[in-house]
Design a protein around this motif. Structure first.
Motif, short mmCIF file in Angstrom:
data_model
loop_
_atom_site.label_atom_id
_atom_site.label_comp_id
_atom_site.label_asym_id
_atom_site.label_seq_id
_atom_site.Cartn_x
_atom_site.Cartn_y
_atom_site.Cartn_z
N PRO A 74 0.96 -1.35 0.20
CA PRO A 74 0.12 -0.11 -0.16
C PRO A 74 1.04 1.15 0.04
O PRO A 74 1.71 1.16 0.71
CB PRO A 74 -0.95 -0.13 1.30
N ILE A 76 0.55 5.71 -1.04
CA ILE A 76 -0.44 6.77 -1.88
C ILE A 76 0.31 7.42 -2.84
O ILE A 76 0.03 8.14 -3.56
CB ILE A 76 -0.90 7.72 -0.53
N VAL A 260 -0.40 11.32 13.36
CA VAL A 260 0.53 10.96 12.49
C VAL A 260 0.87 11.56 11.27
O VAL A 260 -0.09 11.09 10.41
CB VAL A 260 0.42 9.31 12.48
N LEU A 263 6.91 9.77 9.19
CA LEU A 263 7.74 8.80 9.94
C LEU A 263 9.31 9.02 9.36
O LEU A 263 9.71 8.15 8.90
CB LEU A 263 7.21 7.60 10.07
N MET A 288 -4.80 7.40 17.90
CA MET A 288 -3.84 7.53 16.96
C MET A 288 -4.20 7.67 15.68
O MET A 288 -5.06 6.62 15.26
CB MET A 288 -2.81 6.20 16.98
N LYS A 289 -4.09 8.48 15.02
CA LYS A 289 -4.62 8.92 13.34
C LYS A 289 -3.55 9.18 12.51
O LYS A 289 -3.16 10.29 12.63
CB LYS A 289 -6.02 9.99 13.45
N GLY A 290 -3.65 8.60 11.63
CA GLY A 290 -2.87 9.06 10.39
C GLY A 290 -3.53 9.98 9.20
O GLY A 290 -4.69 9.69 9.37
N PHE A 291 -2.96 11.03 8.90
CA PHE A 291 -3.65 11.75 7.59
C PHE A 291 -2.88 12.22 6.34
O PHE A 291 -1.68 12.15 6.55
CB PHE A 291 -4.20 12.92 8.52
N VAL A 292 -3.53 12.32 5.55
CA VAL A 292 -2.96 12.85 4.26
C VAL A 292 -3.40 14.08 3.78
O VAL A 292 -4.63 14.66 3.56
CB VAL A 292 -3.01 11.80 3.34
N ASP A 295 -6.26 15.23 1.49
CA ASP A 295 -7.67 15.04 1.75
C ASP A 295 -8.36 16.48 2.18
O ASP A 295 -9.54 16.59 2.20
CB ASP A 295 -7.97 14.04 2.72
N LEU B 278 3.55 0.77 10.41
CA LEU B 278 2.60 1.72 11.09
C LEU B 278 2.52 3.17 10.07
O LEU B 278 1.89 3.95 10.09
CB LEU B 278 3.20 2.45 12.14
N MET B 279 3.34 3.14 8.99
CA MET B 279 3.27 3.93 7.92
C MET B 279 2.17 3.76 7.13
O MET B 279 1.57 4.72 6.58
CB MET B 279 4.59 3.80 6.85
N CYS B 280 1.37 2.91 7.22
CA CYS B 280 0.07 2.39 6.65
C CYS B 280 -1.05 3.37 7.32
O CYS B 280 -2.06 3.86 6.83
CB CYS B 280 -0.33 1.10 6.81
N LEU B 281 -0.78 3.70 8.80
CA LEU B 281 -1.51 4.81 9.22
C LEU B 281 -1.83 5.96 8.61
O LEU B 281 -2.94 6.57 8.39
CB LEU B 281 -1.08 5.09 10.93
N ILE B 282 -0.74 6.47 7.87
CA ILE B 282 -0.71 7.63 7.16
C ILE B 282 -1.35 7.56 5.97
O ILE B 282 -2.51 7.72 5.39
CB ILE B 282 0.52 8.08 6.86
N LYS B 284 -3.18 5.15 4.57
CA LYS B 284 -4.53 4.65 4.61
C LYS B 284 -5.38 5.59 5.75
O LYS B 284 -6.62 4.97 5.94
CB LYS B 284 -4.59 3.20 4.94
N ARG B 285 -4.99 6.63 6.15
CA ARG B 285 -5.68 7.47 6.99
C ARG B 285 -6.40 6.68 7.91
O ARG B 285 -7.85 6.95 8.46
CB ARG B 285 -6.83 8.47 6.16
N ILE B 286 -5.75 5.87 8.68
CA ILE B 286 -6.15 4.86 9.72
C ILE B 286 -6.49 5.41 11.24
O ILE B 286 -5.47 6.31 11.53
CB ILE B 286 -5.36 3.52 10.00
#
Lengths: 352, 352
Positions: A74, A76, A260, A263, A288-292, A295, B278-282, B284-286
Motif C-alpha cells: 500500500p 499513496i 501521525v 515518520l 492515534m490517527k494518520g492523515f494525508v 484530503d 505503522l506507515m500504513c496509518l498515514i 490509509k488514514r487509519i
C-alpha cells in the motif's frame, strides 16, 4: 553533466534538470540524482491541455524519499520514474497555457518538475497564487502543503484544548515549527525535539516553545520525556516514528491523541523499526490517527486566510533554509534526512 | 496441597484458594500457581464495610497475565500480590453483608478472589444480578466484562456501517464471537481468525461469520488476508497484536478503523514484538484507538437490556468452555494463552 539542446517556441532552449537515476535502497545519496542540461519546447503543441511554467522555488519534503523506492504494497505515492526528473511541490510562473483556468503570467503552486521549465498536464491540485505581499517561497511551506499539514494535523486530528501538554518531534521543520506556534496560540504547553543546539535555540527563542531538547544528546528518550512532561503528554504530533514513538507511547496521558503526519526516521530504512509499546494504546485509551494533507484541500481557502492574517500580524514566525540554484537541489534533499536544514528546506531556481 | 483451617461465623471452615506464587516472566505455567486449602471467617467483623461471598464462577481473561508481571511503567493494572490468591471477574452469592447495597442471598458479578469464599471490601464495580433466566456463568462473559468490551469496542470505537468489511482476531473467544455477531446484525461482511479447525467451524456454522481461517495454518498472514479481503478491511477488531497487526495494517482500506481491545499474543513475551507497518496509518488514514471497558460501565444497563433481548430472541449465540472445580483453574488460565479453550473460558466453583 550531459548537455543537450531545447526548442522554445521554435527557439532552442536549455532546461537544466535533476534526474532520478534509479530506485534507491537505504540512505539517499546525492549520487542517486544527477543534474543534466535537458531540453524543452516552451510553446505548447496545438490541442494540448496543459501549461508551460518557469520554476521559481522547489520544496524539499520528507515524503519524496518514499517515491524513490519501487512501490510495493500500500502506498499513496507513485514511484518516481527512473531516468526522469524528480517531481515535487514548487512555485512557478506560467509562460504558456492552453487551459482556460491559467494564463501567461499567473503564479501557481503545486506539483512541478525539478527543472528550470516544466510542461504540466496534470493540473488538478495546482493553486493560483493571489497574494504576493509575502515571499513567494512561502507557498512551498507555511502557505503550502506543509502549512496545511500542520493546520489540519493539529486542529482537525488532535482536537486540542487550552492548557494541554503538546509534544512535537522534528519541531523546527516546516511542519513542526507551525504546529508548535498553533499550540501556543491555543494556550497549550509546548515542547519540541530537534537535532541540534541551534534548532533547540530557535524553538525556544524564535517560535516561543515552552521548552525544547536535542534528541541526539539524549541516551534515554523515555527519561527525557519524563523530564519535560512529568505529568504526561496530551497531544503528540508525530513527524519521526521509530524509537521516539516508542518513548512517547510510554509518556502519553490517558485519552491522549497522536496525529501521525510523517515518520521521517524510517524513510531511509529498508525495514522499518518495530514499535513495541502499542499496549499503551489500551492502557492510556490513546487515539492515534494518520492523515494525508491532500484530503483537506477543500479547506485551503480558509487556511490561507487564517495564515495570511497570522503572518501579517506577526503572530506566526517562519524560518526557511534556502539553497540557491538547481545544482544545490540534490544536496538539499539529502540533507533533509540527516537534519542538516534549519527550518523549511527550499531550493531557489529563479527569482521571478 | 497445604491444608489449613477456617472459622465460619465462629465455625472453622476450609477455603480452597489458587495462590499466585510469584511474578512471572515468559510463558505462564500451571506451576506459577498453587491450589491450597486456606482459611476464612464467613462472618464479617463488627464495623467492617464489605461482603462475604461464595464464589460460583470465575472468569479466565487474557489481561490476567499482565497482572502477573511486576508493574513497571504505565499500566492500568495493579500486579497480583505474590503468595496471595489470584483475583479476577467472577459470579458469586452474598453470604453476609455489612454494606447497605448488598444483602444475604444477592447474586453479584465483579472482581472476586480465586477461592471458594471471599471477603470483598472493594465494592465499587460489583454489579447485582437481577436476571436469572439465563445461566449465571453468562455474567462472566456475554453479560459481563467481555460482553461489554465487545459492545463498546465495536459500536463506540469502530463507528461501523452496514456493508463494511470487518476482521476479528481471536474470533471465537469471549469477545470475538460477540463482535462478529454484532457486525453481522449490522449487515457487515465478517471474517474471523482462530487457532484450530474446530474454532473455524464454530465461527462459520454457529456464529454466522461469512468466513474464517486458522491463522496457525497460514505461513503468510498478509496473503491470507488478501484472500479473504481482496478489497481490504474497513474495521479490524484487535485482540492479538504482533504479526497479525502488521499484516492487517497492510490490508486496511482508506479511513479504516482499528479498535484495540487486547494484544494476547504479546502478554507472555518479556519484550513485545515490534510492529513495523505503522506507515500504513498515514497512507490509509487509519484511526486506531485503544479502550478500557471500565470507562464504559455507565452504559452497562443499556447494554444488558440489549443483550438480554438478543439472547432471549436467539439472535446471539454464545459458547462457553467450562472447567469444573477450582483445582482446574490454573490449567484453564494457562490454556487461554495457547488457545486451548473453545469459547469463553470459565471455571465452575460451585453451583448456587
Amino acid at each position: 553533466m550531459a548537455t543537450s539542446v531545447v526548442v522554445v517556441g521554435e527557439e532552442v532552449m536549455r532546461n537544466k534538470q535533476v534526474i532520478f537515476k534509479d530506485y534507491v535502497s537505504g540512505f539517499l545519496k546525492e549520487s542517486d540524482m544527477q543534474v543534466i542540461n535537458g531540453t524543452l519546447k516552451l510553446k505548447l503543441p496545438e490541442g494540448s491541455n496543459g501549461i508551460v511554467v518557469k520554476n521559481l522555488y522547489l520544496s524539499c519534503d520528507p515524503y519524496m524519499r518514499n517515491r524513490m523506492t519501487r512501490a510495493e504494497g500500500p502506498n499513496i505515492f507513485t514511484s518516481f520514474t527512473p531516468c526522469s526528473p524528480l517531481t515535487g511541490f514548487g512555485v512557478a510562473k506560467v509562460l504558456d497555457s492552453s487551459h482556460p483556468n491559467f494564463k501567461k503570467g499567473d503564479l501557481i503552486w503545486g506539483t512541478t518538475g525539478w527543472e528550470e521549465y516544466s510542461v504540466i498536464t496534470e493540473l488538478e491540485g495546482l493553486i493560483k497564487i493571489q497574494h504576493t505581499d509575502v515571499p513567494l517561497s512561502y507557498y512551498t511551506g507555511i502557505l503550502g502543503m506543509p502549512g496545511l499539514s500542520a493546520y489540519v494535523g493539529f486542529y482537525e486530528v488532535c482536537s486540542p484544548k487550552k492548557g494541554e501538554y503538546v509534544f512535537i518531534s522534528a519541531a523546527s521543520g516546516a511542519v513542526g515549527q507551525l504546529v508548535g506556534q498553533f499550540a501556543k496560540l491555543m494556550g497549550c504547553y509546548v515542547v519540541g525535539s530537534a537535532g541540534s543546539k541551534e534548532k533547540v535555540d530557535l524553538l525556544k527563542r524564535k517560535f516561543g516553545f515552552d521548552d525544547a531538547f536535542n534528541y541526539k544528546e539524549e541516551t534515554d528518550l523515555d527519561a527525557a520525556l519524563k523530564r519535560y512532561f512529568p505529568e504526561g503528554i496530551d497531544i503528540y504530533f508525530e513527524n519521526v516514528g521509530g524509537k521516539m514513538l516508542d518513548a512517547v507511547l510510554l509518556n502519553m496521558k490517558d485519552h491522549g491523541r497522536i496525529s501521525v503526519c510523517g515518520l521521517i526516521s524510517q524513510y531511509n530504512l529498508d525495514q522499518p523499526e518495530g514499535v513495541q509499546n502499542l499496549m499503551c494504546l489500551i492502557y492510556k485509551r490513546i487515539h492515534m490517527k494518520g492523515f494525508v494533507v491532500t484530503d483537506y484541500y477543500n479547506i485551503y481557502p480558509k487556511f490561507l486566510d487564517v495564515m495570511l492574517s497570522y503572518i501579517r500580524e506577526g503572530k506566526i514566525m517562519y524560518v526557511e533554509d534556502i539553497a540557491e540554484g538547481l545544482e544545490s537541489g540534490p544536496a538539499a534533499l539529502v540533507g533533509l534526512y540527516s537534519g542538516r536544514n534549519v527550518g523549511k528546506q527550499v531550493v531557489l531556481i529563479a527569482r521571478e
